[in-house]
Motif scaffolding. Structure first.
Motif, mmCIF file in Angstrom:
data_model
loop_
_atom_site.group_PDB
_atom_site.id
_atom_site.type_symbol
_atom_site.label_atom_id
_atom_site.label_comp_id
_atom_site.label_asym_id
_atom_site.label_seq_id
_atom_site.Cartn_x
_atom_site.Cartn_y
_atom_site.Cartn_z
ATOM 1 N N GLY A 18 1.067 -0.905 -0.037
ATOM 2 C CA GLY A 18 0.225 -0.280 -0.214
ATOM 3 C C GLY A 18 0.216 1.132 0.169
ATOM 4 N N PHE A 19 0.209 2.382 0.466
ATOM 5 C CA PHE A 19 0.726 3.713 0.552
ATOM 6 C C PHE A 19 0.994 4.202 2.186
ATOM 7 N N SER A 20 1.803 5.032 2.757
ATOM 8 C CA SER A 20 1.361 6.098 3.695
ATOM 9 C C SER A 20 1.403 7.483 3.197
ATOM 10 N N VAL A 21 0.663 8.486 3.088
ATOM 11 C CA VAL A 21 1.050 9.588 2.869
ATOM 12 C C VAL A 21 1.963 10.623 4.358
ATOM 13 N N ILE A 22 2.512 11.460 4.603
ATOM 14 C CA ILE A 22 3.430 11.535 4.625
ATOM 15 C C ILE A 22 3.738 13.512 5.469
ATOM 16 N N ASP A 23 3.053 14.151 6.035
ATOM 17 C CA ASP A 23 3.351 15.297 6.858
ATOM 18 C C ASP A 23 4.785 15.137 7.084
ATOM 19 N N VAL A 24 4.994 16.185 6.461
ATOM 20 C CA VAL A 24 6.842 16.335 6.592
ATOM 21 C C VAL A 24 7.063 16.666 7.783
ATOM 22 N N ALA A 25 6.570 18.126 8.137
ATOM 23 C CA ALA A 25 6.543 18.309 8.621
ATOM 24 C C ALA A 25 6.444 18.089 10.700
ATOM 25 N N SER A 26 5.719 17.172 10.308
ATOM 26 C CA SER A 26 4.739 16.491 11.949
ATOM 27 C C SER A 26 5.289 15.009 11.810
ATOM 28 N N GLY A 27 5.251 14.445 10.935
ATOM 29 C CA GLY A 27 5.930 13.021 10.864
ATOM 30 C C GLY A 27 4.939 12.122 10.903
ATOM 31 N N LYS A 28 3.021 12.943 10.441
ATOM 32 C CA LYS A 28 2.748 12.104 10.682
ATOM 33 C C LYS A 28 2.454 11.272 9.667
ATOM 34 N N GLU A 29 2.036 9.496 9.858
ATOM 35 C CA GLU A 29 1.820 9.114 8.268
ATOM 36 C C GLU A 29 0.071 8.570 8.509
ATOM 37 N N ARG A 30 -0.321 8.495 7.766
ATOM 38 C CA ARG A 30 -1.241 8.050 7.292
ATOM 39 C C ARG A 30 -1.926 6.737 5.848
ATOM 40 N N TRP A 31 -2.108 5.975 6.475
ATOM 41 C CA TRP A 31 -1.661 4.352 5.792
ATOM 42 C C TRP A 31 -2.466 3.815 5.518
ATOM 43 N N SER A 32 -3.211 3.497 3.409
ATOM 44 C CA SER A 32 -3.919 2.977 3.037
ATOM 45 C C SER A 32 -3.037 1.935 2.439
ATOM 46 N N ARG A 33 -4.096 0.386 2.503
ATOM 47 C CA ARG A 33 -3.841 -1.070 1.816
ATOM 48 C C ARG A 33 -4.331 -1.033 0.558
ATOM 49 N N VAL A 34 -3.522 -1.355 -0.379
ATOM 50 C CA VAL A 34 -3.484 -1.720 -1.764
ATOM 51 C C VAL A 34 -2.835 -2.844 -1.754
ATOM 52 N N ASP A 35 -3.821 -3.541 -2.763
ATOM 53 C CA ASP A 35 -3.762 -4.774 -3.600
ATOM 54 C C ASP A 35 -2.906 -4.673 -4.470
ATOM 55 N N ALA A 36 -1.546 -5.678 -3.976
ATOM 56 C CA ALA A 36 -0.745 -5.840 -5.134
ATOM 57 C C ALA A 36 -0.916 -6.292 -6.156
ATOM 58 N N GLY A 37 -1.982 -6.149 -6.791
ATOM 59 C CA GLY A 37 -2.598 -6.918 -8.296
ATOM 60 C C GLY A 37 -2.031 -8.777 -7.999
ATOM 61 N N GLY A 38 -2.327 -8.973 -8.994
ATOM 62 C CA GLY A 38 -2.212 -10.210 -9.071
ATOM 63 C C GLY A 38 -0.607 -11.133 -9.239
ATOM 64 N N GLY A 39 -0.525 -12.623 -9.018
ATOM 65 C CA GLY A 39 0.572 -12.838 -9.820
ATOM 66 C C GLY A 39 1.015 -13.094 -10.929
ATOM 67 N N PRO A 40 2.555 -13.082 -11.641
ATOM 68 C CA PRO A 40 2.583 -13.678 -12.740
ATOM 69 C C PRO A 40 2.036 -14.234 -14.006
ATOM 70 N N GLY A 41 1.762 -13.054 -14.829
ATOM 71 C CA GLY A 41 0.846 -13.573 -15.807
ATOM 72 C C GLY A 41 -0.794 -13.124 -15.575
ATOM 73 N N SER A 42 -1.344 -12.659 -14.478
ATOM 74 C CA SER A 42 -2.110 -11.777 -14.844
ATOM 75 C C SER A 42 -2.171 -10.600 -15.411
ATOM 76 N N PRO A 43 -3.713 -10.129 -15.927
ATOM 77 C CA PRO A 43 -3.962 -8.871 -16.444
ATOM 78 C C PRO A 43 -3.510 -7.934 -15.055
ATOM 79 N N ASP A 44 -3.684 -7.964 -14.056
ATOM 80 C CA ASP A 44 -3.776 -6.898 -13.438
ATOM 81 C C ASP A 44 -1.725 -6.879 -12.426
#
Length: 404
Positions: A226-252
């Motif tokens: 996934g990804f974290s959006v981080i405020d540089v000044a405060s260091g506050k982190e907000r994480w969001s899970r994102v599926d990595a997609g399919g394995g080898p050969g998968s269209p996604d």
């Protein structure tokens, strides 16, 4: 109105004002893509530092744009070192600068796996020289060229360093709850988007040699979480899970390393993907959404993206008018506006010129140097010397650009 008429009108306007006429992603997709031509007149003043002034009408999405005093782009400031590869001294053009570059070598971890390991050269904004470092596995440079966000070796890691590029010291560490493998700054430098991984995204299978010659590489799945959006000044982190997609050969399926970045206005997070449409967009909660209106035709491997004023989009390889050239597109419709010099468009120097990779007279598509190309002009200004043609060497350096 055709191009000749546009040029004549522009010159006539210049004469009427009685003023002097202004003087004129990646290696992995290189085999599939290239680029090219479009506009303007550029003049070089000195070898190391060159001032370039540009003024010519631009064909935009709705037709033409007459060049009037308020529209004329200020002179493009250039720092060029066409005798240096890798560069030792500052390379820059207009609003963008070569903030860093890196070379990659494959370091075996076992008989089957190796890590693509980077050695960076970072620009010191005071000395205007590049300094080598092996401390960091990843470097993202903030606008202004004074600070870089860095990750230590052995990805993924649990903290992000804020590095002072003047003295090379980390001024602050930001601890994160989700292991990070890649970073990108927002356009204003106030936020970071950190791509999170459960395993090292630079770990690769070692190609297997074939008896009859050649080699084959086994595809592996991404461990992106996934990804974290981080405020540089405060260091506050907000994480969001994102599926990595399919394995080898998968269209996604996504690449082993497929990092996130901010959209142009910072409201969305996006990443590229190998299959059409070539991107995925998310809101800050990690929910997949459609692309912004000006990003429907963006391709993640064309690093230049939108022009500073948002009216033009750097496109894919063209190779029609010149051996190496790239398309310039209308962001809203995807229409091909013009063709400009440049095998691979890397960064906009201003609204009408770009830094690009381009080849030399030998015609070798892997023997490239950094150049400044200007839309509707045949003038190409060399910014660096040619890089090595050999893969997996520190001589085949990869640029990192940032606004200065």
């Amino acid at each position: 109105m055709n191009v000749d008429e546009l040029v004549r009108d522009s010159l006539r306007e210049e004469a009427e004002r009685q003023g002097p006429a202004a003087p004129g992603l990646a290696d992995r997709v290189l085999g599939l893509r290239r680029r090219r031509r479009t506009r303007r007149l550029v003049s070089m003043a000195a070898a190391a530092v060159v001032a370039v002034s540009v003024a010519v009408p631009m064909a935009r999405s709705g037709g033409t744009r007459d060049v009037r005093p308020a529209d004329v782009t200020p002179p493009t400031r250039i720092a060029a070192h066409p005798d240096q590869s890798p560069p030792r001294d500052l390379i820059a053009a207009g609003r963008t600068a070569l903030a860093a570059y890196y070379g990659t070598v494959s370091v075996p971890q076992s008989k089957e796996m190796a890590v693509a390991t980077r050695t960076y050269w970072l620009l010191n904004p005071v000395t205007k020289k590049y300094a080598k470092t092996t401390k960091w596995s990843w470097v993202a440079v903030a606008p202004g060229l004074e600070t870089a966000a860095v990750l230590e070796q052995n990805l993924p890691v649990s903290r992000i360093g804020l590095l002072d590029l003047t003295d090379g010291e980390v001024k602050r560490w930001i601890e994160v709850d989700h292991p990070v493998g890649g970073l990108a700054f927002s356009r204003d430098g106030r936020e970071l988007v950190a791509t999170t991984y459960s395993e090292n995204p630079d770990l690769r299978p070692i190609p297997k040699k074939l008896k009859g010659g050649g080699e084959v590489t086994v595809e592996t799945s991404s461990h992106r979480t996934g990804f974290s959006v981080i405020d540089v000044a405060s260091g506050k982190e907000r994480w969001s899970r994102v599926d990595a997609g399919g394995g080898p050969g998968s269209p996604d399926m996504i690449n082993t390393r497929q990092d996130f970045a901010f959209s142009r206005d910072g409201s969305l997070i996006w990443s590229g993907m190998p299959m059409d449409p070539g991107y995925q967009y998310y809101d800050r909660d990690g929910t997949e959404v459609g692309p912004p209106a000006d990003a429907k035709y963006l391709r993640w491997y064309v690093e230049a993206g939108l022009s500073p004023d948002g009216s033009l989009l750097a496109g894919d390889f063209a190779g029609e008018k010149y051996k190496t050239s790239s398309w310039i597109l209308d962001p809203g419709s995807g229409r091909k506006i013009t063709e400009t010099h440049g095998q691979q468009l890397l960064a906009w120097a201003d609204d009408d010129s770009l830094v690009a990779w381009d080849i030399g007279k030998d015609g070798n598509e892997y023997h490239q140097r950094l150049v400044l190309v200007t839309l509707d002009s045949d003038k190409v200004v060399p910014l660096s010397d040619f890089r090595s043609t050999k893969d997996d060497t520190l001589g085949r350096w990869t640029p990192v650009f940032a606004d200065r």
